[in-house]
Design a protein around this motif. Structure first.
Motif, PDB file in Angstrom:
ATOM      1  N   UNK A 118     -37.354  24.238  -7.138  1.00  0.00           N
ATOM      2  CA  UNK A 118     -35.969  24.428  -6.715  1.00  0.00           C
ATOM      3  C   UNK A 118     -35.075  23.298  -7.223  1.00  0.00           C
ATOM      4  N   UNK A 119     -33.847  23.662  -7.482  1.00  0.00           N
ATOM      5  CA  UNK A 119     -32.884  22.663  -7.936  1.00  0.00           C
ATOM      6  C   UNK A 119     -32.498  21.757  -6.770  1.00  0.00           C
ATOM      7  N   UNK A 120     -32.187  20.517  -7.091  1.00  0.00           N
ATOM      8  CA  UNK A 120     -31.770  19.593  -6.047  1.00  0.00           C
ATOM      9  C   UNK A 120     -30.405  19.987  -5.499  1.00  0.00           C
ATOM     10  N   UNK A 121     -29.547  20.410  -6.401  1.00  0.00           N
ATOM     11  CA  UNK A 121     -28.178  20.746  -6.000  1.00  0.00           C
ATOM     12  C   UNK A 121     -27.729  21.948  -6.822  1.00  0.00           C
ATOM     13  N   UNK A 122     -27.135  22.905  -6.168  1.00  0.00           N
ATOM     14  CA  UNK A 122     -26.609  24.064  -6.877  1.00  0.00           C
ATOM     15  C   UNK A 122     -25.107  24.119  -6.687  1.00  0.00           C
ATOM     16  N   UNK A 123     -24.418  24.265  -7.785  1.00  0.00           N
ATOM     17  CA  UNK A 123     -22.961  24.379  -7.741  1.00  0.00           C
ATOM     18  C   UNK A 123     -22.600  25.779  -8.199  1.00  0.00           C
ATOM     19  N   UNK A 124     -21.826  26.469  -7.401  1.00  0.00           N
ATOM     20  CA  UNK A 124     -21.377  27.802  -7.776  1.00  0.00           C
ATOM     21  C   UNK A 124     -19.956  27.693  -8.310  1.00  0.00           C
ATOM     22  N   UNK A 125     -19.724  28.278  -9.455  1.00  0.00           N
ATOM     23  CA  UNK A 125     -18.365  28.348  -9.996  1.00  0.00           C
ATOM     24  C   UNK A 125     -17.937  29.802  -9.896  1.00  0.00           C
ATOM     25  N   UNK A 182     -29.619  19.516 -11.396  1.00  0.00           N
ATOM     26  CA  UNK A 182     -28.343  20.105 -10.996  1.00  0.00           C
ATOM     27  C   UNK A 182     -28.281  21.481 -11.636  1.00  0.00           C
ATOM     28  N   UNK A 183     -28.049  22.487 -10.818  1.00  0.00           N
ATOM     29  CA  UNK A 183     -28.027  23.848 -11.321  1.00  0.00           C
ATOM     30  C   UNK A 183     -26.600  24.367 -11.166  1.00  0.00           C
ATOM     31  N   UNK A 184     -26.079  24.882 -12.237  1.00  0.00           N
ATOM     32  CA  UNK A 184     -24.720  25.424 -12.186  1.00  0.00           C
ATOM     33  C   UNK A 184     -24.809  26.932 -12.302  1.00  0.00           C
TER      34      UNK A 184
END
Lengths: 147, 130
Positions: free
Chosen positions: B45-52, B87-89
């Motif tokens: 799993x990604x540490x942090x996911x950012x949704x745009x 970091x997953x975008x």
């Protein structure tokens, strides 16, 4: 469970209820374990800051050296898309892919910088990034303006 | 009576489960871009996911964030997990690049180099054939 009318009637009576029980149970089990979402994959991404000459797209970029660095500038306005590979216009995605493949076949691995204009959609940006990666280039970077 | 009760119970369980699953859909629905050269499926799993979002807003852990807040989040992630934090975008295909570029830049400034973009698998070759 009390079996209905098992003493009389036909011997070959099919018991539907237990089968339905099991079928429902299986249905619930598979619904529980299955996922209806499309799998998502990861595309590794990296960042490069463009050379000073390319920060402003209105200026003509300086003539680049052969295979020093490939810079793909993408500009999308409305539905139209323009691409330049190191300053030379590229008509469509297919010819971009061909040109990149030809470069790879020469046995060089120049870094590729994809520089989409601010209004370019991510779909197009990632498509071009993907083309460069699929062509066999291993250093493909996105460009960002210096803060 | 017994078979009917069995079936009714099963139906009750079925609807409970399906409503529970429907509530679990807390993921932001986005129309991701497609790519063929993605990495093999990774369960890490990604540490942090950012949704745009398609509108260009940034959504981190359910809240809309601004650039200052995002820079703070990145710094915290860097201190907590080091430079290897993933970091997953997840970006909508229609989001403009100008809304993704600051994320990439902020992550680079915070010292986070391991950035990945979420994509769907594309069914066709990029560029429409060879």
């Amino acid at each position: 469970m009390r079996l209905p009318r098992s003493s009389r009637g036909s011997v070959l009576q099919v018991q539907m209820t237990p089968m339905i029980d099991v079928v429902f149970l299986l249905l619930v089990f598979f619904l529980w374990t299955s996922s209806f979402e499309k799998p998502e994959y990861d595309l590794p991404s990296a960042l490069a800051e463009p050379p000073a000459g390319l920060a402003d797209q209105q200026e003509t970029p300086p003539p680049p050296e052969a295979f020093d660095e490939l810079i793909i500038v993408v500009r999308q306005e409305g539905g139209a898309m323009e691409m330049t590979l190191n300053g030379n216009p590229v008509p469509d995605l297919g010819s971009l892919q061909r040109q990149l493949r030809e470069i790879v076949q020469l046995g060089v691995q120049p870094p590729v910088v994809v520089d989409p204009s601010p209004e370019t959609t991510m779909r197009t940006s990632i498509q071009i990034y993907d083309i460069a990666r699929s062509a066999g280039l291993d250093r493909v970077l996105f460009a960002a303006d210096a803060p | 009576m017994t078979p009917m009760i069995d079936v009714v119970f099963l139906l009750i369980i079925f609807f409970l489960v399906s409503s529970h699953l429907a509530r679990q859909e807390s993921r932001v629905p986005l129309d991701l871009p497609t790519a063929a050269s993605h990495l093999p499926f990774d369960t890490q799993p990604a540490t942090l996911t950012i949704h745009v979002l398609a509108t260009g807003e940034w959504n981190v852990a359910g809240e809309i964030v601004d650039p200052q807040r995002l820079a703070l989040i990145f710094t915290q992630q860097q201190q907590k997990h080091g430079a290897g934090a993933i970091i997953r975008i997840r970006t909508d295909g229609l989001a403009p690049y100008r809304r993704v570029e600051p994320i990439l830049r902020a992550a680079a400034i915070a010292g986070l180099a391991n950035i990945s973009l979420a994509v769907y698998e594309s069914t066709t070759q990029p560029g429409g054939g060879r």
